[in-house]
Design an enzyme around this catalytic site. Structure first.
Site, PDB file in Angstrom:
ATOM      1  N   HIS A 219       7.081  29.981 -40.233  1.00 42.75           N
ATOM      2  CA  HIS A 219       6.034  30.992 -40.475  1.00 42.75           C
ATOM      3  C   HIS A 219       5.080  30.423 -41.523  1.00 42.75           C
ATOM      4  O   HIS A 219       4.454  29.393 -41.296  1.00 42.75           O
ATOM      5  CB  HIS A 219       6.737  32.282 -40.908  1.00 42.75           C
ATOM      6  CG  HIS A 219       5.880  33.507 -40.998  1.00 42.75           C
ATOM      7  ND1 HIS A 219       4.589  33.569 -40.555  1.00 42.75           N
ATOM      8  CD2 HIS A 219       6.146  34.746 -41.523  1.00 42.75           C
ATOM      9  CE1 HIS A 219       4.102  34.791 -40.775  1.00 42.75           C
ATOM     10  NE2 HIS A 219       5.026  35.517 -41.373  1.00 42.75           N
ATOM     11  N   GLY A 255       2.341  23.284 -37.621  1.00 43.59           N
ATOM     12  CA  GLY A 255       0.911  23.546 -37.432  1.00 43.59           C
ATOM     13  C   GLY A 255       0.511  23.645 -35.968  1.00 43.59           C
ATOM     14  O   GLY A 255      -0.676  23.785 -35.657  1.00 43.59           O
ATOM     15  N   HIS A 258       2.254  28.993 -31.258  1.00 44.58           N
ATOM     16  CA  HIS A 258       2.195  30.352 -31.801  1.00 44.58           C
ATOM     17  C   HIS A 258       2.803  31.318 -30.807  1.00 44.58           C
ATOM     18  O   HIS A 258       2.579  31.177 -29.608  1.00 44.58           O
ATOM     19  CB  HIS A 258       0.738  30.750 -32.099  1.00 44.58           C
ATOM     20  CG  HIS A 258       0.635  31.866 -33.082  1.00 44.58           C
ATOM     21  ND1 HIS A 258       0.837  33.170 -32.730  1.00 44.58           N
ATOM     22  CD2 HIS A 258       0.391  31.841 -34.419  1.00 44.58           C
ATOM     23  CE1 HIS A 258       0.705  33.918 -33.812  1.00 44.58           C
ATOM     24  NE2 HIS A 258       0.438  33.144 -34.854  1.00 44.58           N
ATOM     25  N   ASP A 309      -2.456  27.046 -39.602  1.00 43.35           N
ATOM     26  CA  ASP A 309      -1.890  26.235 -40.682  1.00 43.35           C
ATOM     27  C   ASP A 309      -2.275  24.759 -40.592  1.00 43.35           C
ATOM     28  O   ASP A 309      -2.239  24.056 -41.607  1.00 43.35           O
ATOM     29  CB  ASP A 309      -0.354  26.356 -40.690  1.00 43.35           C
ATOM     30  CG  ASP A 309       0.102  27.688 -41.243  1.00 43.35           C
ATOM     31  OD1 ASP A 309      -0.652  28.270 -42.048  1.00 43.35           O
ATOM     32  OD2 ASP A 309       1.189  28.154 -40.871  1.00 43.35           O
ATOM     33  N   ARG A 353      15.508  50.527 -36.556  1.00 45.16           N
ATOM     34  CA  ARG A 353      16.941  50.244 -36.453  1.00 45.16           C
ATOM     35  C   ARG A 353      17.254  49.851 -35.020  1.00 45.16           C
ATOM     36  O   ARG A 353      17.631  50.695 -34.192  1.00 45.16           O
ATOM     37  CB  ARG A 353      17.708  51.512 -36.873  1.00 45.16           C
ATOM     38  CG  ARG A 353      19.134  51.331 -37.409  1.00 45.16           C
ATOM     39  CD  ARG A 353      19.995  50.633 -36.456  1.00 45.16           C
ATOM     40  NE  ARG A 353      21.385  50.529 -36.889  1.00 45.16           N
ATOM     41  CZ  ARG A 353      22.230  49.744 -36.275  1.00 45.16           C
ATOM     42  NH1 ARG A 353      21.850  49.004 -35.246  1.00 45.16           N
ATOM     43  NH2 ARG A 353      23.483  49.695 -36.668  1.00 45.16           N
TER      44      ARG A 353
HETATM   45  N1  ACO Z   1       6.038  21.399 -31.672  1.00 44.12           N
HETATM   46  C1  ACO Z   1       6.648  20.993 -30.523  1.00 44.12           C
HETATM   47  N2  ACO Z   1       6.952  21.822 -29.522  1.00 44.12           N
HETATM   48  C2  ACO Z   1       6.623  23.104 -29.668  1.00 44.12           C
HETATM   49  C3  ACO Z   1       5.982  23.598 -30.820  1.00 44.12           C
HETATM   50  C4  ACO Z   1       5.698  22.682 -31.840  1.00 44.12           C
HETATM   51  N3  ACO Z   1       5.107  23.088 -32.978  1.00 44.12           N
HETATM   52  N4  ACO Z   1       5.795  24.915 -30.704  1.00 44.12           N
HETATM   53  C5  ACO Z   1       6.283  25.260 -29.504  1.00 44.12           C
HETATM   54  N5  ACO Z   1       6.780  24.167 -28.886  1.00 44.12           N
HETATM   55  C6  ACO Z   1       7.417  24.137 -27.577  1.00 44.12           C
HETATM   56  C7  ACO Z   1       8.882  24.492 -27.705  1.00 44.12           C
HETATM   57  O1  ACO Z   1       9.670  23.362 -27.923  1.00 44.12           O
HETATM   58  C8  ACO Z   1       9.146  25.170 -26.390  1.00 44.12           C
HETATM   59  O2  ACO Z   1       9.263  24.171 -25.421  1.00 44.12           O
HETATM   60  P1  ACO Z   1      10.418  24.266 -24.284  1.00 44.12           P
HETATM   61  O3  ACO Z   1      10.060  25.519 -23.515  1.00 44.12           O
HETATM   62  O4  ACO Z   1      10.261  23.005 -23.537  1.00 44.12           O
HETATM   63  O5  ACO Z   1      11.705  24.399 -25.044  1.00 44.12           O
HETATM   64  C9  ACO Z   1       7.856  25.925 -26.106  1.00 44.12           C
HETATM   65  O6  ACO Z   1       6.846  25.179 -26.776  1.00 44.12           O
HETATM   66  C10 ACO Z   1       7.870  27.367 -26.607  1.00 44.12           C
HETATM   67  O7  ACO Z   1       8.133  27.347 -28.011  1.00 44.12           O
HETATM   68  P2  ACO Z   1       9.036  28.387 -28.773  1.00 44.12           P
HETATM   69  O8  ACO Z   1       9.583  27.756 -30.018  1.00 44.12           O
HETATM   70  O9  ACO Z   1      10.017  29.011 -27.843  1.00 44.12           O
HETATM   71  O10 ACO Z   1       7.962  29.454 -29.195  1.00 44.12           O
HETATM   72  P3  ACO Z   1       8.186  30.652 -30.205  1.00 44.12           P
HETATM   73  O11 ACO Z   1       7.188  31.659 -29.818  1.00 44.12           O
HETATM   74  O12 ACO Z   1       9.609  31.043 -30.275  1.00 44.12           O
HETATM   75  O13 ACO Z   1       7.810  29.992 -31.628  1.00 44.12           O
HETATM   76  C11 ACO Z   1       6.549  29.074 -33.377  1.00 44.12           C
HETATM   77  C12 ACO Z   1       6.540  30.011 -32.165  1.00 44.12           C
HETATM   78  C13 ACO Z   1       7.714  29.415 -34.316  1.00 44.12           C
HETATM   79  C14 ACO Z   1       5.257  29.254 -34.151  1.00 44.12           C
HETATM   80  C15 ACO Z   1       6.675  27.612 -32.871  1.00 44.12           C
HETATM   81  O14 ACO Z   1       5.540  27.297 -32.100  1.00 44.12           O
HETATM   82  C16 ACO Z   1       6.836  26.621 -34.002  1.00 44.12           C
HETATM   83  O15 ACO Z   1       7.963  26.379 -34.452  1.00 44.12           O
HETATM   84  N6  ACO Z   1       5.707  26.017 -34.497  1.00 44.12           N
HETATM   85  C17 ACO Z   1       5.782  25.112 -35.628  1.00 44.12           C
HETATM   86  C18 ACO Z   1       5.802  25.890 -36.941  1.00 44.12           C
HETATM   87  C19 ACO Z   1       4.478  26.499 -37.285  1.00 44.12           C
HETATM   88  O16 ACO Z   1       3.447  25.845 -37.216  1.00 44.12           O
HETATM   89  N7  ACO Z   1       4.490  27.769 -37.714  1.00 44.12           N
HETATM   90  C20 ACO Z   1       3.300  28.510 -38.111  1.00 44.12           C
HETATM   91  C21 ACO Z   1       3.074  29.666 -37.190  1.00 44.12           C
HETATM   92  S1  ACO Z   1       1.488  30.428 -37.479  1.00 44.12           S
HETATM   93  C22 ACO Z   1       1.685  31.230 -38.944  1.00 44.12           C
HETATM   94  O17 ACO Z   1       2.732  31.640 -39.362  1.00 44.12           O
HETATM   95  C23 ACO Z   1       0.401  31.404 -39.739  1.00 44.12           C
END
Ligand code: ACO
Length: 367
Positions: A219, A255, A258, A309, A353
């Site tokens: 996050h 970065g 989402h 980010d 809840r």
């Molecule tokens: N790098 C590589 N692969 C990614 C990334 C990433 N940053 N984000 C998503 N993916 C891929 C996943 O591996 C997944 O692939 P798969 O289906 O082959 O397994 C697919 O895209 C879906 O990703 P999920 O993690 O299931 O998406 P979720 O909605 O659960 O997570 C999150 C969203 C947490 C933001 C994720 O994209 C992530 O970890 N990003 C990196 C951390 C980040 O930048 N966070 C900031 C968020 S914005 C904010 O808070 C202001």
């Protein structure tokens, strides 16, 4: 349980009037206004007022709001100085969480209604920049600078950090980042704040809990990790190979990605604009050259777009801040959104809840 809804993905848990992402265009709206427009036309204080009151302020309403915020900026007394000094070695996110929790306990009164919650919210909004800047200076062996009530929110913050009048460009850019980070629906930290508020707990507890949720790298903590990654990459020519290696190892690249946006995060173009302007001012385009390579490689390899980010990392770094202050800046800004949600939750409350599906042992006897 539907496995696709793990992490509450796709689940609508309540209604809100505060913000929305238009699915067709990925545009983020605060109270109906596109954030991309607010960034160009409003100050952070106006946006906070909008989030809390539902409408943009008139000039006299804005003046009153600014006066109120400035009056609530804390004086660093003996107690606060003692606490700040004892937190000198702490990560700035842990420090701000502790200081906000302390600020909630000091002069504590139970907040029971919207007006009382707004009074609390403005106290935290005004206090956070004082705490973040004082902690920054102490850990760098510098004396904290008291707030200057003649200055706007962002101007005052930059002056408290660097002990000099900030340039108009720096103030403008920092203020825009505050607007961009201010609110984003039922994300993890805001949801945490709403869960706490739903028990009819107080604003201080809800904001303290939200800071804990924001700290995580998935996050808010991502903006720090972005800059650490860029520093590790060192130069643009190494960016593509670095990213390919990370993807091969199935690492999450900070970065990018989402939960809400499957293509563009609508805050990215405005944050990118800030980063380009700063690169020009500082005559250092290296980070944005590296940024472009990371973005195009990620798009080509995984079709995943950057989130806010990614450009925020270079923006704060080019402004001269320590990397571990980046998430506390997010706290300073997001207090606006969290508070709006705490107020909204209080106005139409039902305790949050949810249920879980039990997959443990069936009933058994103690041997
Ligand atoms: N790098 C590589 N692969 C990614 C990334 C990433 N940053 N984000 C998503 N993916 C891929 C996943 O591996 C997944 O692939 P798969 O289906 O082959 O397994 C697919 O895209 C879906 O990703 P999920 O993690 O299931 O998406 P979720 O909605 O659960 O997570 C999150 C969203 C947490 C933001 C994720 O994209 C992530 O970890 N990003 C990196 C951390 C980040 O930048 N966070 C900031 C968020 S914005 C904010 O808070 C202001």
């Amino acid at each position: 349980m539907d496995k696709n809804s793990k992490g509450l993905a796709g689940i609508t848990v309540d209604e809100t009037k505060i913000s929305k992402v238009i699915p067709e265009t990925s545009e983020l709206l605060y109270r109906g206004y596109p954030v991309a427009e607010l960034v160009e036309k409003c100050s952070f204080e106006e946006v906070v007022y909008l989030l809390w009151e539902g409408e943009l302020p008139s000039s006299s309403q804005l003046k009153d709001f600014q006066k109120h915020e400035r009056k609530k900026r804390p004086y660093l007394d003996k107690e606060l100085n003692f606490l700040l000094k004892s937190l000198r070695e702490a990560h700035p996110m842990d420090a701000i969480r502790t200081l906000i929790s302390y600020w909630g306990a000091k002069g504590y009164v139970w907040d029971q209604n919207t007006e009382e919650r707004k009074q609390k919210a403005i106290r935290f909004l005004a206090a956070a920049p004082v705490f973040v800047s004082a902690h920054y200076r102490l850990r760098n062996k510098l004396q904290p600078i008291p707030p200057d009530n003649n200055l706007s929110y962002s101007e005052n913050f930059l002056k408290m950090c660097f002990n000099e009048e900030p340039s108009k460009d720096m103030v403008e850019i920092f203020d825009k980042t505050m607007i961009l980070y201010a609110e984003h629906g039922f994300n993890a930290s805001t949801f945490s704040a709403r869960v706490i508020a739903s028990t009819t707990s107080d604003v201080g507890s809800a904001i303290t809990g939200a800071i804990g949720a924001l700290k995580g790298p998935l996050h808010g903590g991502a903006n720090e990790r972005v800059m650490e990654m860029m520093k590790e990459i060192k130069k643009p020519s190494r960016a593509e190979a670095y990213l390919l290696k990370a993807l091969k190892k199935k690492e999450k690249v900070m970065g990018f990605g989402h939960r809400v946006y499957r293509d563009q995060d609508s805050r990215v173009p405005s944050m990118e604009k800030c980063a380009h302007k700063l690169s020009e001012i500082k005559s250092n385009t290296m980070w944005m050259e590296m940024y472009d390579i990371l973005v195009s490689t990620m798009k080509r390899e995984k079709n995943i777009c950057p989130n806010v980010d990614l450009p925020a990392g270079p923006v704060y770094y080019l402004m001269g801040f320590d990397i571990d202050m980046f998430t506390p800046f997010f706290v300073m800004s997001r207090i606006a959104g969290w508070s709006a949600h705490i107020i909204e939750q209080g106005e139409n409350n039902r305790i949050i809840r949810p249920l879980s599906e039990y997959v443990g042992h069936t009933k058994r006897s103690v041997p």
